[in-house]
Enzyme design. Structure first.
Site, PDB file in Angstrom:
ATOM      1  N   SER A 271       0.817  -1.323  -0.115  1.00  0.00           N
ATOM      2  CA  SER A 271      -0.082   0.025   0.117  1.00  0.00           C
ATOM      3  C   SER A 271       0.928   1.069   0.072  1.00  0.00           C
ATOM      4  O   SER A 271       0.542   2.364  -0.384  1.00  0.00           O
ATOM      5  CB  SER A 271      -0.884   0.000   1.450  1.00  0.00           C
ATOM      6  OG  SER A 271      -1.191  -1.103   1.811  1.00  0.00           O
TER       7      SER A 271
ATOM      8  N   ASN B 179      -5.148   6.214  -1.911  1.00  0.00           N
ATOM      9  CA  ASN B 179      -4.791   6.446  -0.714  1.00  0.00           C
ATOM     10  C   ASN B 179      -4.161   7.605  -0.415  1.00  0.00           C
ATOM     11  O   ASN B 179      -3.966   8.366   0.747  1.00  0.00           O
ATOM     12  CB  ASN B 179      -3.540   5.295   0.001  1.00  0.00           C
ATOM     13  CG  ASN B 179      -4.326   4.141   0.531  1.00  0.00           C
ATOM     14  OD1 ASN B 179      -5.436   4.236   0.740  1.00  0.00           O
ATOM     15  ND2 ASN B 179      -3.528   2.996   0.665  1.00  0.00           N
TER      16      ASN B 179
ATOM     17  N   GLU C 234      -5.725  -1.143  -8.379  1.00  0.00           N
ATOM     18  CA  GLU C 234      -4.744  -0.273  -8.744  1.00  0.00           C
ATOM     19  C   GLU C 234      -3.487  -1.181  -9.398  1.00  0.00           C
ATOM     20  O   GLU C 234      -2.850  -1.812  -8.620  1.00  0.00           O
ATOM     21  CB  GLU C 234      -4.244   0.639  -7.782  1.00  0.00           C
ATOM     22  CG  GLU C 234      -5.516   1.812  -7.319  1.00  0.00           C
ATOM     23  CD  GLU C 234      -4.812   2.447  -6.328  1.00  0.00           C
ATOM     24  OE1 GLU C 234      -5.313   3.943  -6.138  1.00  0.00           O
ATOM     25  OE2 GLU C 234      -3.967   2.236  -5.404  1.00  0.00           O
TER      26      GLU C 234
ATOM     27  N   HIS D 233      -2.643  -3.541  -6.359  1.00  0.00           N
ATOM     28  CA  HIS D 233      -2.944  -2.980  -4.970  1.00  0.00           C
ATOM     29  C   HIS D 233      -4.590  -3.349  -5.013  1.00  0.00           C
ATOM     30  O   HIS D 233      -5.331  -2.667  -5.652  1.00  0.00           O
ATOM     31  CB  HIS D 233      -2.734  -1.403  -4.925  1.00  0.00           C
ATOM     32  CG  HIS D 233      -3.139  -1.260  -3.513  1.00  0.00           C
ATOM     33  ND1 HIS D 233      -3.686   0.212  -3.353  1.00  0.00           N
ATOM     34  CD2 HIS D 233      -3.028  -1.493  -2.413  1.00  0.00           C
ATOM     35  CE1 HIS D 233      -4.024   0.390  -2.058  1.00  0.00           C
ATOM     36  NE2 HIS D 233      -3.346  -0.695  -1.494  1.00  0.00           N
TER      37      HIS D 233
HETATM   38  N1  NAD Z   1      -5.208  -4.840   4.916  1.00  0.00           N
HETATM   39  C1  NAD Z   1      -5.541  -3.900   4.095  1.00  0.00           C
HETATM   40  O1  NAD Z   1      -6.712  -3.297   4.171  1.00  0.00           O
HETATM   41  C2  NAD Z   1      -4.737  -3.842   3.122  1.00  0.00           C
HETATM   42  C3  NAD Z   1      -5.111  -3.138   1.859  1.00  0.00           C
HETATM   43  C4  NAD Z   1      -4.435  -2.881   0.802  1.00  0.00           C
HETATM   44  C5  NAD Z   1      -3.090  -3.446   0.814  1.00  0.00           C
HETATM   45  N2  NAD Z   1      -2.594  -4.283   1.953  1.00  0.00           N
HETATM   46  C6  NAD Z   1      -1.243  -4.779   1.987  1.00  0.00           C
HETATM   47  O2  NAD Z   1      -1.370  -6.148   1.796  1.00  0.00           O
HETATM   48  C7  NAD Z   1      -0.039  -6.885   2.485  1.00  0.00           C
HETATM   49  C8  NAD Z   1      -0.631  -7.709   3.545  1.00  0.00           C
HETATM   50  O3  NAD Z   1      -1.513  -7.052   4.310  1.00  0.00           O
HETATM   51  P1  NAD Z   1      -2.474  -8.186   5.362  1.00  0.00           P
HETATM   52  O4  NAD Z   1      -3.405  -7.009   5.892  1.00  0.00           O
HETATM   53  O5  NAD Z   1      -3.249  -9.171   4.501  1.00  0.00           O
HETATM   54  O6  NAD Z   1      -1.525  -8.584   6.498  1.00  0.00           O
HETATM   55  P2  NAD Z   1      -1.526  -9.873   7.444  1.00  0.00           P
HETATM   56  O7  NAD Z   1      -0.973  -9.350   8.600  1.00  0.00           O
HETATM   57  O8  NAD Z   1      -3.385  -9.979   7.552  1.00  0.00           O
HETATM   58  O9  NAD Z   1      -1.029 -10.894   6.521  1.00  0.00           O
HETATM   59  C9  NAD Z   1       0.318 -10.881   6.243  1.00  0.00           C
HETATM   60  C10 NAD Z   1       0.850 -12.438   5.943  1.00  0.00           C
HETATM   61  O10 NAD Z   1       2.005 -12.625   5.587  1.00  0.00           O
HETATM   62  C11 NAD Z   1       2.718 -13.506   6.230  1.00  0.00           C
HETATM   63  N3  NAD Z   1       4.146 -13.430   6.292  1.00  0.00           N
HETATM   64  C12 NAD Z   1       4.866 -12.547   6.981  1.00  0.00           C
HETATM   65  N4  NAD Z   1       6.027 -12.857   6.598  1.00  0.00           N
HETATM   66  C13 NAD Z   1       6.379 -13.905   5.619  1.00  0.00           C
HETATM   67  C14 NAD Z   1       7.197 -14.257   5.068  1.00  0.00           C
HETATM   68  N5  NAD Z   1       8.700 -14.120   5.196  1.00  0.00           N
HETATM   69  N6  NAD Z   1       7.008 -15.443   4.250  1.00  0.00           N
HETATM   70  C15 NAD Z   1       5.913 -15.685   3.976  1.00  0.00           C
HETATM   71  N7  NAD Z   1       4.494 -15.088   4.527  1.00  0.00           N
HETATM   72  C16 NAD Z   1       4.980 -14.295   5.383  1.00  0.00           C
HETATM   73  C17 NAD Z   1       2.253 -13.571   7.752  1.00  0.00           C
HETATM   74  O11 NAD Z   1       2.477 -14.728   8.268  1.00  0.00           O
HETATM   75  C18 NAD Z   1       0.555 -13.257   7.594  1.00  0.00           C
HETATM   76  O12 NAD Z   1      -0.002 -14.510   7.142  1.00  0.00           O
HETATM   77  C19 NAD Z   1       0.589  -5.411   3.248  1.00  0.00           C
HETATM   78  O13 NAD Z   1       1.786  -5.273   2.145  1.00  0.00           O
HETATM   79  C20 NAD Z   1      -0.381  -4.319   3.142  1.00  0.00           C
HETATM   80  O14 NAD Z   1       0.069  -2.989   3.255  1.00  0.00           O
HETATM   81  C21 NAD Z   1      -3.410  -4.372   2.987  1.00  0.00           C
END
Ligand code: NAD
Length: 426
Positions: free
Chosen positions: A115, A207, A169, A157
């Site tokens: 993000s 964003n 995006e 995204h």
């Molecule tokens: N949550 C939102 O609203 C949102 C929206 C758009 C983008 N994002 C982006 O998406 C990404 C994930 O966000 P999320 O909310 O799903 O996070 P989350 O914490 O729910 O999930 C992250 C996952 O990654 C795994 N992980 C961490 N390190 C790892 C590794 N080295 N190898 C393999 N897996 C690994 C974790 O175990 C976890 O299951 C981030 O970059 C976030 O900025 C989030």
């Protein structure tokens, strides 16, 4: 087609679900096979629930479930045409999970669901850390063999919750190859998403442009112009927004919203218009993060939510020129919409100030060629559920009227944050 998803959290599971429903074979990886297998179970449960709600047939559920499986390590993803990382928002972790794959599977297209991190930066770091070995199987329909990792990397995204939010995006880093951008756009379309293209700039489109909605509201709360419920009600009544800025921050999580604000502000070199607000910081420090903690801008106790952040109301004597600019802007903004353009003098002021900030940010993004006017409007309607795109709203109001209001607001502000985008001055 095969897609690998690394990171089976909130976003990764959602991406796996829509890709499997879209007919792709999905391989899901996380820190361990156990975590990935549990995540597959959760996606199956989500599919079951769609069947119960009669939004999916049992046959379609079975077919999607059969296309989804977990893998023990990201090495299991070498056969994929596309690999999307959705691990935690940390450059090192993202590069760490993609680098071995970029080196071994030299024709796989790589996508990051970041993000806030720069796609160009992730790509260049990947080039530094991934020396191709050329040893692994290459996907059957590769278009990108031989390209460096930075050329094969694209921003993809998604919005939360992925199965419900229609927007993706697609972000072009400075080195992203057109074939990689096309494959990612085609994949998102096959999974039922609408795509917009954006340049690799802080906050991309949504964003960034949404900042004004929150920040100008926070400033008015801080100045004692109006209370949280009054500002929320005004934006809904006069603007037709589904949720007011404070309700929305409470839903998103004030900590999440604050972190995005700080990141975008820092990356743009700390301009006044994007500066985070003291009230956000104080709520985060107090652990009042919104709905998830039961208290944020509102207190979510029974029977109904009540404002939890109070403001010391002050009365303002608006200069006549500002008042006239607000009235003209509000009048024109409401035309042809269901939203009543009326409103009291102070409601019109609240509405006009927020919408002018939002329109100006969108116009600045267009000045900087972050995206086309159409894509900025589509992104804001589908990514935030806004009733109109900010630039089509500006066209309806008339750029001259918008620019006049920004000028009047700028005279009343002491930090130049309403300085008008060039696009509105023409
Ligand atoms: N949550 C939102 O609203 C949102 C929206 C758009 C983008 N994002 C982006 O998406 C990404 C994930 O966000 P999320 O909310 O799903 O996070 P989350 O914490 O729910 O999930 C992250 C996952 O990654 C795994 N992980 C961490 N390190 C790892 C590794 N080295 N190898 C393999 N897996 C690994 C974790 O175990 C976890 O299951 C981030 O970059 C976030 O900025 C989030």
């Amino acid at each position: 087609m095969h897609v690998g998803v690394i990171g089976a959290g909130t976003m990764g599971r959602g991406i796996a679900q829509v890709a499997a429903l879209g007919g792709w074979h999905v391989l899901l990886a996380d820190v361990s096979e156990e975590v990935a297998t549990q995540a597959v179970g959760r996606v199956h449960a989500a599919l079951d629930s769609l069947v119960q709600k009669q939004r999916l047939t049992p046959d379609a559920r079975d077919a999607a479930a059969a296309r989804l499986r977990s893998v023990a390590t990201p090495e299991g993803l070498h056969q994929c045409e596309l690999v999307i990382e959705a691990v935690v928002e940390d450059l090192d972790t993202k590069v760490g999970v993609l680098a071995p794959l970029a080196a071994a599977a030299t024709s796989t297209i790589l996508a990051s669901n970041t993000s806030s991190l720069s796609i160009t930066r992730i790509g260049r770091e990947l080039d530094r850390r991934s020396t191709p070995t050329g040893s692994a199987a290459t996907p059957a329909r590769s278009m990108a063999t031989g390209l460096p990792a930075s050329a094969r990397l694209v921003g993809m995204h998604f919005f939360n919750p992925v199965p419900l939010m229609p927007l993706v995006e697609v972000i072009a880093g400075a080195d992203s190859d057109p074939a990689a951008l096309q494959l990612v756009s085609d994949a998102a379309a096959a999974w039922g998403k609408t795509t917009v293209r954006a340049k690799d700039t802080p906050g991309f489109i949504v964003n960034r442009v949404a900042r004004g909605y929150y920040l100008e509201s926070l400033r008015m709360l801080g100045e004692g112009v109006a209370g949280v419920d009054e500002i929320d009600d005004t934006m809904k009544t006069l603007g037709g927004f589904r949720m007011g800025p404070f309700e929305l921050m409470d839903l998103i999580g004030i900590d999440v919203n604050y972190a995005v604000t700080c990141s975008v502000w820092e990356q743009f070199g700390r301009p006044a218009r994007l500066a985070p607000h003291e009230i956000q910081r104080r709520l985060v420090e107090a652990g009042n993060l919104g709905r998830k903690t039961g208290r944020g801008f509102y207190d979510y106790g029974e029977p109904a939510a009540v404002p939890a952040v109070q403001t010391e109301r002050r009365s303002f004597a608006y200069p006549q020129e500002l008042y006239e600019a607000v009235r003209r802007f509000t009048d024109r903004a409401g035309r042809g919409t269901e939203a009543a353009a009326g409103g009291s003098r102070s409601e019109q002021y609240v509405f006009a100030r927020v919408l002018a900030a939002v329109i100006n940010e969108a116009a600045l993004a267009r000045d900087e060629e972050v995206a086309t006017q159409r894509d900025i409007d589509v992104a804001m309607k589908l990514g935030t559920n806004w009733p109109h795109g900010p630039l089509e709203w500006a066209d309806r109001i008339g750029p001259f009227t918008v620019a006049a209001l920004l000028r009047a607001l700028n005279e009343a502000a002491d930090d130049g944050r309403f300085t008008s985008a060039a696009a509105l001055q023409q």
